[in-house]
Design a protein around this motif. Structure first.
Motif, PDB file in Angstrom:
ATOM      1  N   LEU A   5       0.862  -1.187   0.000  1.00 39.56           N
ATOM      2  CA  LEU A   5       0.000   0.000   0.000  1.00 39.56           C
ATOM      3  C   LEU A   5       0.895   1.233   0.000  1.00 39.56           C
ATOM      4  O   LEU A   5       1.730   1.405   0.883  1.00 39.56           O
ATOM      5  CB  LEU A   5      -0.893  -0.001   1.238  1.00 39.56           C
ATOM      6  CG  LEU A   5      -1.806   1.222   1.435  1.00 39.56           C
ATOM      7  CD1 LEU A   5      -2.856   1.302   0.332  1.00 39.56           C
ATOM      8  CD2 LEU A   5      -2.477   1.165   2.811  1.00 39.56           C
ATOM      9  N   ARG A  15       1.340   5.633  -0.894  1.00 35.65           N
ATOM     10  CA  ARG A  15       0.704   6.936  -1.117  1.00 35.65           C
ATOM     11  C   ARG A  15       1.275   7.503  -2.411  1.00 35.65           C
ATOM     12  O   ARG A  15       2.479   7.728  -2.529  1.00 35.65           O
ATOM     13  CB  ARG A  15       0.985   7.875   0.055  1.00 35.65           C
ATOM     14  CG  ARG A  15       0.175   9.179   0.001  1.00 35.65           C
ATOM     15  CD  ARG A  15       0.552  10.093   1.155  1.00 35.65           C
ATOM     16  NE  ARG A  15       0.112   9.597   2.429  1.00 35.65           N
ATOM     17  CZ  ARG A  15      -0.888  10.130   3.153  1.00 35.65           C
ATOM     18  NH1 ARG A  15      -1.552  11.169   2.677  1.00 35.65           N
ATOM     19  NH2 ARG A  15      -1.205   9.632   4.322  1.00 35.65           N
ATOM     20  N   THR A  16       0.425   7.743  -3.379  1.00 37.49           N
ATOM     21  CA  THR A  16       0.870   8.181  -4.708  1.00 37.49           C
ATOM     22  C   THR A  16       0.861   9.689  -4.860  1.00 37.49           C
ATOM     23  O   THR A  16       1.332  10.212  -5.868  1.00 37.49           O
ATOM     24  CB  THR A  16      -0.030   7.564  -5.789  1.00 37.49           C
ATOM     25  OG1 THR A  16      -1.401   7.898  -5.508  1.00 37.49           O
ATOM     26  CG2 THR A  16       0.123   6.061  -5.824  1.00 37.49           C
ATOM     27  N   ASN A  54      -8.057   9.297  -4.163  1.00 38.61           N
ATOM     28  CA  ASN A  54      -7.109   8.705  -5.121  1.00 38.61           C
ATOM     29  C   ASN A  54      -5.645   8.940  -4.745  1.00 38.61           C
ATOM     30  O   ASN A  54      -4.766   8.934  -5.609  1.00 38.61           O
ATOM     31  CB  ASN A  54      -7.370   9.249  -6.529  1.00 38.61           C
ATOM     32  CG  ASN A  54      -8.771   8.939  -7.020  1.00 38.61           C
ATOM     33  OD1 ASN A  54      -9.281   7.844  -6.811  1.00 38.61           O
ATOM     34  ND2 ASN A  54      -9.401   9.913  -7.646  1.00 38.61           N
ATOM     35  N   SER A 114      -2.658   3.728  -3.547  1.00 40.31           N
ATOM     36  CA  SER A 114      -2.818   2.610  -4.476  1.00 40.31           C
ATOM     37  C   SER A 114      -2.060   1.403  -3.941  1.00 40.31           C
ATOM     38  O   SER A 114      -1.239   1.527  -3.023  1.00 40.31           O
ATOM     39  CB  SER A 114      -2.316   2.982  -5.882  1.00 40.31           C
ATOM     40  OG  SER A 114      -0.918   3.200  -5.871  1.00 40.31           O
ATOM     41  N   VAL A 115      -2.344   0.253  -4.514  1.00 45.76           N
ATOM     42  CA  VAL A 115      -1.671  -0.986  -4.122  1.00 45.76           C
ATOM     43  C   VAL A 115      -0.804  -1.429  -5.285  1.00 45.76           C
ATOM     44  O   VAL A 115      -1.305  -1.690  -6.374  1.00 45.76           O
ATOM     45  CB  VAL A 115      -2.686  -2.082  -3.747  1.00 45.76           C
ATOM     46  CG1 VAL A 115      -1.971  -3.395  -3.448  1.00 45.76           C
ATOM     47  CG2 VAL A 115      -3.512  -1.636  -2.538  1.00 45.76           C
ATOM     48  N   ILE A 116       0.505  -1.503  -5.057  1.00 46.17           N
ATOM     49  CA  ILE A 116       1.426  -1.849  -6.146  1.00 46.17           C
ATOM     50  C   ILE A 116       1.785  -3.334  -6.158  1.00 46.17           C
ATOM     51  O   ILE A 116       2.407  -3.811  -7.110  1.00 46.17           O
ATOM     52  CB  ILE A 116       2.706  -0.997  -6.075  1.00 46.17           C
ATOM     53  CG1 ILE A 116       3.440  -1.222  -4.749  1.00 46.17           C
ATOM     54  CG2 ILE A 116       2.370   0.481  -6.276  1.00 46.17           C
ATOM     55  CD1 ILE A 116       4.794  -0.523  -4.686  1.00 46.17           C
ATOM     56  N   ASN A 153     -10.004   5.775   2.146  1.00 49.55           N
ATOM     57  CA  ASN A 153      -9.354   5.743   0.838  1.00 49.55           C
ATOM     58  C   ASN A 153      -8.310   4.644   0.750  1.00 49.55           C
ATOM     59  O   ASN A 153      -8.127   4.042  -0.308  1.00 49.55           O
ATOM     60  CB  ASN A 153      -8.752   7.120   0.528  1.00 49.55           C
ATOM     61  CG  ASN A 153      -9.778   8.078  -0.054  1.00 49.55           C
ATOM     62  OD1 ASN A 153     -10.041   8.071  -1.248  1.00 49.55           O
ATOM     63  ND2 ASN A 153     -10.392   8.873   0.801  1.00 49.55           N
ATOM     64  N   CYS A 154      -7.628   4.373   1.859  1.00 53.66           N
ATOM     65  CA  CYS A 154      -6.712   3.221   1.884  1.00 53.66           C
ATOM     66  C   CYS A 154      -7.489   1.920   1.695  1.00 53.66           C
ATOM     67  O   CYS A 154      -7.085   1.036   0.930  1.00 53.66           O
ATOM     68  CB  CYS A 154      -5.955   3.178   3.214  1.00 53.66           C
ATOM     69  SG  CYS A 154      -4.648   4.404   3.377  1.00 53.66           S
ATOM     70  N   ALA A 166      -8.589   1.400  -1.897  1.00 49.83           N
ATOM     71  CA  ALA A 166      -7.500   0.926  -2.751  1.00 49.83           C
ATOM     72  C   ALA A 166      -7.212  -0.548  -2.508  1.00 49.83           C
ATOM     73  O   ALA A 166      -6.974  -1.319  -3.448  1.00 49.83           O
ATOM     74  CB  ALA A 166      -6.243   1.759  -2.505  1.00 49.83           C
ATOM     75  N   ALA A 180      -7.820  -3.882  -5.022  1.00 42.69           N
ATOM     76  CA  ALA A 180      -6.738  -4.853  -5.270  1.00 42.69           C
ATOM     77  C   ALA A 180      -7.124  -6.265  -4.843  1.00 42.69           C
ATOM     78  O   ALA A 180      -6.322  -7.191  -4.995  1.00 42.69           O
ATOM     79  CB  ALA A 180      -5.477  -4.417  -4.526  1.00 42.69           C
TER      80      ALA A 180
END
Length: 244
Positions: free
Chosen positions: A165, A167-168, A189, A192-194, A219-220, A223, A227
């Motif tokens: 997880l 923060r973008t 937004n 995101s999960v990479i 928001n976490c 995301a 995923a």
């Protein structure tokens, strides 16, 4: 506390007395951190005497409730259950503020975090994800306090994943007076999960220091669920009674 720790406390107390950050009395033990035992005892920790929203842990009153109650202000939030050690006041507030500047979670607080986790209505948790900082804020602070909080849960043997997880976007700190909608928009937004294979099909626990409006946690959770996470729980040190 063993005999050695007691003797060390006495020695440190004589050589380097630590004043309580609330009342200025002497802190009796290193375990307590920067707040004395009396001020810890005067801080509202959550137990069965406090009626809270079952989902977001917003305080709704005092007493006992045999049924789950909901505030309904969190109905649209993406997380499933939030649990906190207590209110963002007194000992918890001072300790959280200190933790933002000093990478140290007092042993007393670690015990409270573990107790809150054990008493929570979470189903089996597969992985713990500390809420991430932006690269800019991490460079500024030098550490992520959420990761230190997650470390307090290591005795339970649950994997701590600080890389999936992310923060973008670097978001500004929430200002006093911001309502929930403004806070939600500020972090929309931003996460995101990479590495979705680390959370897909799993129950994820995200941890943080303070739960305020729930915008960041929601928001976490959004995301994580995109995923593939099946459940997202939240554990925080303190629950703000109002938006700070």
């Amino acid at each position: 506390m063993n005999l050695f720790s007691k003797l060390l406390d006495i020695t440190l107390s004589l050589a380097f007395p630590q004043p309580c950050h609330i009342c200025n009395r002497e802190v009796e033990s290193r375990e307590l951190g920067i707040v004395c035992l009396r001020c810890w005892s005067e801080t509202q920790l959550f137990d069965d005497s406090v009626i809270k929203c079952f989902k977001c842990s917003r305080v709704l009153g005092r007493g006992h409730s045999k049924q789950a109650v909901f505030c309904h202000e969190c109905d649209d939030d993406a997380y499933d259950i939030v649990r906190c050690v207590g209110l963002y006041e007194k000992a918890l507030m001072k300790t959280v503020l200190y933790l933002k500047a000093t990478p140290d979670v007092p042993l007393h607080l670690q015990k409270l975090i573990r107790k809150s986790f054990q008493n929570a209505e979470f189903q089996s948790v597969d992985v713990i994800c500390p809420i991430p900082l932006s690269k800019a804020r991490l460079a500024e602070r030098g550490f992520n306090q959420a990761y230190l909080i997650a470390n307090a849960l290591r005795p339970f043997g649950i994997k701590i994943d600080s890389g999936s997880l992310v923060r973008t976007a670097h978001t500004k700190k929430h200002r006093p007076g911001m309502d929930k909608k403004a806070r939600q928009m500020s972090v929309e937004n931003a996460f995101s999960v990479i590495k979705p294979f680390n959370v897909s099909g799993k129950a994820v626990l995200i941890v943080d220091d303070v739960f305020t409006s729930g915008a960041t946690a929601s928001n976490c959770a959004k995301a994580l669920k995109v995923a593939g996470a099946k459940k997202v729980y939240v554990l925080a040190i303190a629950r703000a009674s109002t938006f700070q």
